[in-house]
Design a protein around this motif. Structure first.
Motif, PDB file in Angstrom:
ATOM      1  N   TYR A 153       0.821  -1.211   0.000  1.00  0.00           N
ATOM      2  CA  TYR A 153       0.000   0.000   0.000  1.00  0.00           C
ATOM      3  C   TYR A 153       0.856   1.263   0.000  1.00  0.00           C
ATOM      4  N   ALA A 154       1.953   1.249   0.739  1.00  0.00           N
ATOM      5  CA  ALA A 154       2.786   2.448   0.866  1.00  0.00           C
ATOM      6  C   ALA A 154       3.410   2.877  -0.456  1.00  0.00           C
ATOM      7  N   LEU A 155       3.531   1.962  -1.419  1.00  0.00           N
ATOM      8  CA  LEU A 155       4.138   2.286  -2.707  1.00  0.00           C
ATOM      9  C   LEU A 155       3.113   2.395  -3.833  1.00  0.00           C
ATOM     10  N   ALA A 156       1.832   2.337  -3.503  1.00  0.00           N
ATOM     11  CA  ALA A 156       0.790   2.318  -4.532  1.00  0.00           C
ATOM     12  C   ALA A 156       0.828   3.567  -5.405  1.00  0.00           C
ATOM     13  N   GLN A 157       1.026   4.732  -4.815  1.00  0.00           N
ATOM     14  CA  GLN A 157       1.027   5.963  -5.598  1.00  0.00           C
ATOM     15  C   GLN A 157       2.199   5.997  -6.570  1.00  0.00           C
ATOM     16  N   GLN A 158       3.389   5.605  -6.101  1.00  0.00           N
ATOM     17  CA  GLN A 158       4.539   5.575  -6.992  1.00  0.00           C
ATOM     18  C   GLN A 158       4.358   4.538  -8.091  1.00  0.00           C
ATOM     19  N   MET A 159       3.767   3.407  -7.756  1.00  0.00           N
ATOM     20  CA  MET A 159       3.499   2.392  -8.763  1.00  0.00           C
ATOM     21  C   MET A 159       2.577   2.934  -9.845  1.00  0.00           C
ATOM     22  N   ASN A 160       1.532   3.657  -9.449  1.00  0.00           N
ATOM     23  CA  ASN A 160       0.611   4.224 -10.423  1.00  0.00           C
ATOM     24  C   ASN A 160       1.318   5.190 -11.367  1.00  0.00           C
ATOM     25  N   LEU A 161       2.280   5.941 -10.854  1.00  0.00           N
ATOM     26  CA  LEU A 161       3.024   6.879 -11.697  1.00  0.00           C
ATOM     27  C   LEU A 161       3.782   6.151 -12.802  1.00  0.00           C
ATOM     28  N   THR A 162       4.293   4.973 -12.488  1.00  0.00           N
ATOM     29  CA  THR A 162       5.108   4.255 -13.470  1.00  0.00           C
ATOM     30  C   THR A 162       4.275   3.622 -14.575  1.00  0.00           C
ATOM     31  N   ALA A 163       2.953   3.685 -14.475  1.00  0.00           N
ATOM     32  CA  ALA A 163       2.100   3.193 -15.553  1.00  0.00           C
ATOM     33  C   ALA A 163       2.070   4.168 -16.725  1.00  0.00           C
ATOM     34  N   ALA A 164       2.508   5.406 -16.511  1.00  0.00           N
ATOM     35  CA  ALA A 164       2.505   6.410 -17.575  1.00  0.00           C
ATOM     36  C   ALA A 164       3.570   6.073 -18.619  1.00  0.00           C
ATOM     37  N   PRO A 165       3.255   6.232 -19.903  1.00  0.00           N
ATOM     38  CA  PRO A 165       4.249   5.951 -20.948  1.00  0.00           C
ATOM     39  C   PRO A 165       5.360   7.005 -20.944  1.00  0.00           C
ATOM     40  N   LEU A 166       6.592   6.545 -20.979  1.00  0.00           N
ATOM     41  CA  LEU A 166       7.755   7.420 -21.077  1.00  0.00           C
ATOM     42  C   LEU A 166       8.516   7.076 -22.356  1.00  0.00           C
ATOM     43  N   PRO A 167       9.324   7.989 -22.855  1.00  0.00           N
ATOM     44  CA  PRO A 167      10.149   7.661 -24.022  1.00  0.00           C
ATOM     45  C   PRO A 167      11.029   6.451 -23.727  1.00  0.00           C
ATOM     46  N   HIS A 168      11.209   5.598 -24.719  1.00  0.00           N
ATOM     47  CA  HIS A 168      12.024   4.399 -24.519  1.00  0.00           C
ATOM     48  C   HIS A 168      13.428   4.790 -24.067  1.00  0.00           C
ATOM     49  N   GLY A 169      13.873   4.161 -22.979  1.00  0.00           N
ATOM     50  CA  GLY A 169      15.198   4.451 -22.439  1.00  0.00           C
ATOM     51  C   GLY A 169      15.178   5.378 -21.243  1.00  0.00           C
ATOM     52  N   GLU A 170      14.055   6.078 -21.011  1.00  0.00           N
ATOM     53  CA  GLU A 170      13.957   6.941 -19.831  1.00  0.00           C
ATOM     54  C   GLU A 170      13.537   6.087 -18.640  1.00  0.00           C
ATOM     55  N   SER A 171      14.250   6.217 -17.532  1.00  0.00           N
ATOM     56  CA  SER A 171      14.053   5.353 -16.374  1.00  0.00           C
ATOM     57  C   SER A 171      12.971   5.877 -15.448  1.00  0.00           C
ATOM     58  N   GLU A 172      12.024   5.027 -15.109  1.00  0.00           N
ATOM     59  CA  GLU A 172      11.001   5.376 -14.113  1.00  0.00           C
ATOM     60  C   GLU A 172      11.612   5.519 -12.724  1.00  0.00           C
TER      61      GLU A 172
END
Length: 211
Positions: free
Chosen positions: A113-132
């Motif tokens: 639960y404590a990491l749920a918000q950060q996990m949700n952020l990583t669902a966003a598409p980023l340019p290939h090669g950019e690190s979440e």
């Protein structure tokens, strides 16, 4: 007589509700559904689904971190997990899948639960090669046996080597099912019960997806 009548009424009510629950239904022919409609029926019926927060690394050494809700443990001999990465609307494979093809290793991080918000952020598409990890300030920790890092605060992290990738369909909404053999696991003391085993009810607080 009164008790018999009451029993008969109870049985009759049960039979009525049973008929509603078990005999009045619709049938879906999945061969006639669009991939989007099939997906919607599946995610609403197959629930809850555990989330694999998968960390990978590219051949150039760029890290990636992404959540997958089509995930499960499937075998203990050898210890095996799977996650499925669907292609995007253009037919492009997920960065996680691309990375695993280049470096056949990955980490499945369990999301509390404590990491749920950060996990949700990583669902966003980023340019290939950019690190979440870098983009969203998620602390990483080195793995013991493989190159991809793990999420430092994850209560459980499975280091895996690629066993195989099964391609299902192609183009948009096709999928790549990634099988991994678990090499080792990192388990936080905080999720262990008095018996030294994981207590999933009160300690791990793993997140899952409902739709």
């Amino acid at each position: 007589t009164g008790s018999f009548a009451s029993l008969r009424m109870t049985v009759g009510c049960f039979a009525f509700w049973q008929s509603l629950c078990f005999f009045q239904s619709m049938t879906l022919d999945f061969a006639t559904l669009s991939p989007r409609d099939a997906y919607n029926w599946m995610i609403h019926a197959i629930t809850p689904r555990p989330i694999a927060w998968v960390s990978t690394i590219s051949g150039e050494g760029k890290t990636n971190l992404a959540p997958f809700s089509f995930f499960q443990g499937v075998c203990a001999k050898p210890p095996t997990v799977i996650f499925s990465g669907a292609n995007d609307r253009t037919g492009k494979q997920k960065d996680s899948v691309i990375n695993v093809r280049q470096v056949p290793e990955f980490v499945v991080n369990i999301v509390p639960y404590a990491l749920a918000q950060q996990m949700n952020l990583t669902a966003a598409p980023l340019p290939h090669g950019e690190s979440e990890f870098d983009k969203f300030g998620i602390e990483s920790a080195p793995s013991e046996k493989i190159r991809p890092p793990r999420v430092a605060a994850a209560p459980v992290a499975f280091e895996c080597k690629l066993e195989r990738i099964v391609e299902l369909g192609d183009g948009p909404q096709g999928a790549n099912v990634v099988f991994g053999t678990i090499l080792c696991a990192h388990i936080a003391d905080s999720v262990l019960g008095a018996d030294g085993q994981i207590d999933p009810r009160f300690r791990i607080e793993a997140r899952s997806r409902l739709v």
